[in-house]
Design an enzyme around this catalytic site. Structure first.
Site, PDB file in Angstrom:
ATOM      1  N   THR A  19       0.853  -1.199   0.000  1.00 43.34           N
ATOM      2  CA  THR A  19       0.000   0.000   0.000  1.00 43.34           C
ATOM      3  C   THR A  19       0.887   1.246   0.000  1.00 43.34           C
ATOM      4  O   THR A  19       0.678   2.174  -0.792  1.00 43.34           O
ATOM      5  CB  THR A  19      -0.951  -0.018   1.214  1.00 43.34           C
ATOM      6  OG1 THR A  19      -1.811  -1.154   1.084  1.00 43.34           O
ATOM      7  CG2 THR A  19      -1.787   1.248   1.292  1.00 43.34           C
ATOM      8  N   ASN A  44      -5.498  -9.737  -8.143  1.00 39.33           N
ATOM      9  CA  ASN A  44      -5.629 -10.437  -6.861  1.00 39.33           C
ATOM     10  C   ASN A  44      -6.955 -11.177  -6.687  1.00 39.33           C
ATOM     11  O   ASN A  44      -7.069 -12.023  -5.815  1.00 39.33           O
ATOM     12  CB  ASN A  44      -5.436  -9.454  -5.704  1.00 39.33           C
ATOM     13  CG  ASN A  44      -6.282  -8.217  -5.836  1.00 39.33           C
ATOM     14  OD1 ASN A  44      -6.187  -7.491  -6.826  1.00 39.33           O
ATOM     15  ND2 ASN A  44      -7.140  -7.962  -4.880  1.00 39.33           N
ATOM     16  N   GLN A  92       0.868  -9.868  -6.335  1.00 36.50           N
ATOM     17  CA  GLN A  92       0.440 -11.263  -6.520  1.00 36.50           C
ATOM     18  C   GLN A  92       1.329 -12.006  -7.527  1.00 36.50           C
ATOM     19  O   GLN A  92       1.075 -13.171  -7.839  1.00 36.50           O
ATOM     20  CB  GLN A  92      -1.025 -11.316  -6.991  1.00 36.50           C
ATOM     21  CG  GLN A  92      -2.010 -10.684  -6.017  1.00 36.50           C
ATOM     22  CD  GLN A  92      -2.175 -11.491  -4.726  1.00 36.50           C
ATOM     23  OE1 GLN A  92      -1.780 -12.653  -4.632  1.00 36.50           O
ATOM     24  NE2 GLN A  92      -2.767 -10.867  -3.721  1.00 36.50           N
ATOM     25  N   SER A 132       4.943  -7.162  -1.702  1.00 40.55           N
ATOM     26  CA  SER A 132       4.573  -7.205  -0.280  1.00 40.55           C
ATOM     27  C   SER A 132       5.045  -8.511   0.358  1.00 40.55           C
ATOM     28  O   SER A 132       4.902  -9.583  -0.237  1.00 40.55           O
ATOM     29  CB  SER A 132       3.053  -7.085  -0.187  1.00 40.55           C
ATOM     30  OG  SER A 132       2.646  -7.159   1.158  1.00 40.55           O
ATOM     31  N   GLY A 133       5.567  -8.420   1.590  1.00 43.23           N
ATOM     32  CA  GLY A 133       6.129  -9.594   2.254  1.00 43.23           C
ATOM     33  C   GLY A 133       5.109 -10.624   2.710  1.00 43.23           C
ATOM     34  O   GLY A 133       5.344 -11.825   2.634  1.00 43.23           O
ATOM     35  N   HIS A 134       3.945 -10.142   3.161  1.00 38.58           N
ATOM     36  CA  HIS A 134       3.020 -11.100   3.796  1.00 38.58           C
ATOM     37  C   HIS A 134       2.270 -11.978   2.796  1.00 38.58           C
ATOM     38  O   HIS A 134       1.534 -12.875   3.188  1.00 38.58           O
ATOM     39  CB  HIS A 134       2.074 -10.386   4.773  1.00 38.58           C
ATOM     40  CG  HIS A 134       1.015  -9.538   4.154  1.00 38.58           C
ATOM     41  ND1 HIS A 134      -0.270  -9.962   3.992  1.00 38.58           N
ATOM     42  CD2 HIS A 134       1.052  -8.274   3.676  1.00 38.58           C
ATOM     43  CE1 HIS A 134      -0.987  -8.999   3.447  1.00 38.58           C
ATOM     44  NE2 HIS A 134      -0.209  -7.964   3.240  1.00 38.58           N
ATOM     45  N   THR A 143      13.667   5.047  10.616  1.00 36.19           N
ATOM     46  CA  THR A 143      14.553   3.920  10.910  1.00 36.19           C
ATOM     47  C   THR A 143      13.965   2.664  10.285  1.00 36.19           C
ATOM     48  O   THR A 143      12.775   2.379  10.464  1.00 36.19           O
ATOM     49  CB  THR A 143      14.694   3.752  12.436  1.00 36.19           C
ATOM     50  OG1 THR A 143      15.186   4.990  12.965  1.00 36.19           O
ATOM     51  CG2 THR A 143      15.641   2.613  12.789  1.00 36.19           C
ATOM     52  N   CYS A 160      -9.876  -8.094  -0.942  1.00 34.51           N
ATOM     53  CA  CYS A 160      -9.365  -8.601   0.325  1.00 34.51           C
ATOM     54  C   CYS A 160      -9.049  -7.482   1.291  1.00 34.51           C
ATOM     55  O   CYS A 160      -8.728  -7.715   2.437  1.00 34.51           O
ATOM     56  CB  CYS A 160      -8.104  -9.421   0.072  1.00 34.51           C
ATOM     57  SG  CYS A 160      -6.821  -8.481  -0.750  1.00 34.51           S
TER      58      CYS A 160
END
Ligand code: PMP
Length: 380
Positions: free
Chosen positions: A69, A148, A178, A198-200, A236, A322
């Site tokens: 996002t 997606n 995706q 995106s990592g998740h 950071t 989603c």
């Protein structure tokens, strides 16, 4: 548990959990000049290398964000606001994720003119349409690599050559959430200027993503402050999230597309053979991502089926986006020409390599029972 909602998010792998733990032990600020800081910085360097490999780019062009996002917002708002003197026409598609459509809406309100490319019933844009909308005033194009909701694979490799002819000033951004690790992505070779992931979605953790930015692309950063990450994204760095992204990228480089494709075909065939009055909302075989299967079970509402599958410890998603738990008709299914009834009754099954054929048999059995039960009830 049979988890078939992997396009929403995935379970962090054991490797990722270990990487997270290690990174938490290595807690120093990566900007600190001492040895501990350098150790943390090295985690980030390694992460740049691991993710750069997946999209075939130079590691120095990878920036870490809080997720796709943020990456999408940074790319779209950051580039267009910085470069509005060059032109004010921008292009996207009607089936993008809300994290692309919302910043486009903001830019529209700021005076940009936006073309939302339509798609066909396979969830694909027409390249002639695309060519015809490009002009000298076009500065930015954002097109997703894999949708997606239905899993259509867009012709990303074909875009830049057309843009070079018709809109030489325009740059190309790709939402590859995706697609990352699941289909080949040659960002540099294909002329992609910016890319989000995106990592998740790849067994990493939530709140970690990347934005690839090619050389010579100027953007106004969304976050301003300490000047970290070459001033593109102050703050950071989330070393723990970055370590997870790094490990997840390394692991997804062994993604078994053929196996996931077998699971998809097995479930699809089982549903086709055992349940009547269905409509499969998908792309053509050669442009269909293996990890997404979207099916309308006509004559029922998808939320009801979702909750009855939950009783069997089977987890799926409705066809709607989603990103929200509000039951809204899916803009994607509407765009590919689904009727109201088809949109209302759509279920998205999304796969990971953790699933087995035996799981698919269990799902087919549960669907057979629940779909006919719900339909009986609805008809009364
Ligand atoms: N784009 C697409 C295509 C997605 O599927 C998602 C996640 N649903 C996002 C962007 C947003 O990613 P994140 O959750 O990392 O913000």
């Amino acid at each position: 548990m049979i988890y078939l909602d992997n396009a929403s998010t995935t379970e962090p792998s054991e490797n990722v959990k270990n990487a997270v733990l290690d990174a938490m032990k290595n807690f120093a600020n990566p900007s600190s000049m001492h040895r501990l800081g350098i150790n943390a910085e090295n985690i980030i360097k390694k992460a740049c290398e691991n993710s750069a490999k997946i999209i075939s780019v130079h590691p120095g062009n990878i920036y870490f964000t809080s997720g796709a996002t943020e990456s999408n917002n940074t790319a779209i708002l950051g580039y267009c606001r910085q470069n509005k003197k060059k032109g004010t026409h921008i292009i996207t598609t009607a089936i993008e994720h809300p994290s692309v459509l919302a910043p486009f809406k903001i830019l529209e309100n700021e005076g940009f003119s936006v073309t939302y490319l339509k798609t066909d019933t396979y969830g694909l844009i027409d390249l002639n349409d695309f060519e015809n909308t490009l002009n000298d005033n076009t500065i930015f194009v954002s097109i997703m690599a894999v949708n997606n909701e239905i899993g259509s694979i867009m012709p990303i490799d074909k875009l830049k050559p057309i843009m070079k002819q018709k809109a030489p000033k325009a740059v190309l951004h790709v939402d590859a959430v995706q697609a990352y690790g699941k289909i080949p992505l040659k960002a540099k070779q294909w002329g992609i200027d910016m890319l989000s992931a995106s990592g998740h979605k790849i067994h990493g953790i939530k709140g970690s993503g990347i934005l690839y930015i090619a050389d010579n692309i100027n953007i106004i950063p969304l976050l301003n402050g300490g000047g970290q990450q070459k001033n593109i994204r102050s703050g950071t760095e989330n070393v723990v999230g970055i370590a997870a992204f790094s490990q997840a990228s390394e692991d997804i480089s062994n993604y078994n597309r053929a196996y996931v494709g077998e699971l998809r075909n097995y479930l699809k065939k089982g549903i086709e053979e055992n349940i009547d009055r269905i409509k499969i909302n998908e792309s053509k075989e050669e442009t269909q991502a293996e990890h997404i299967l979207n099916i309308s079970f006509l004559g029922l509402r998808s939320e009801i089926l979702l909750h009855s599958l939950e009783m069997h410890d089977i987890y799926v998603s409705t066809g709607s986006a989603c990103s929200t738990n509000k039951p809204m008709p899916s803009h994607v299914l509407t765009a590919i020409g689904c009727s109201h009834e088809e949109t209302d009754s759509a279920i998205r099954f999304s796969f990971s390599e953790n699933l087995t054929v035996k799981d698919m048999d269990t799902v087919i059995g549960a669907l057979k029972k629940e779909v006919s039960n719900i339909r009986k009830y609805v008809r009364k």
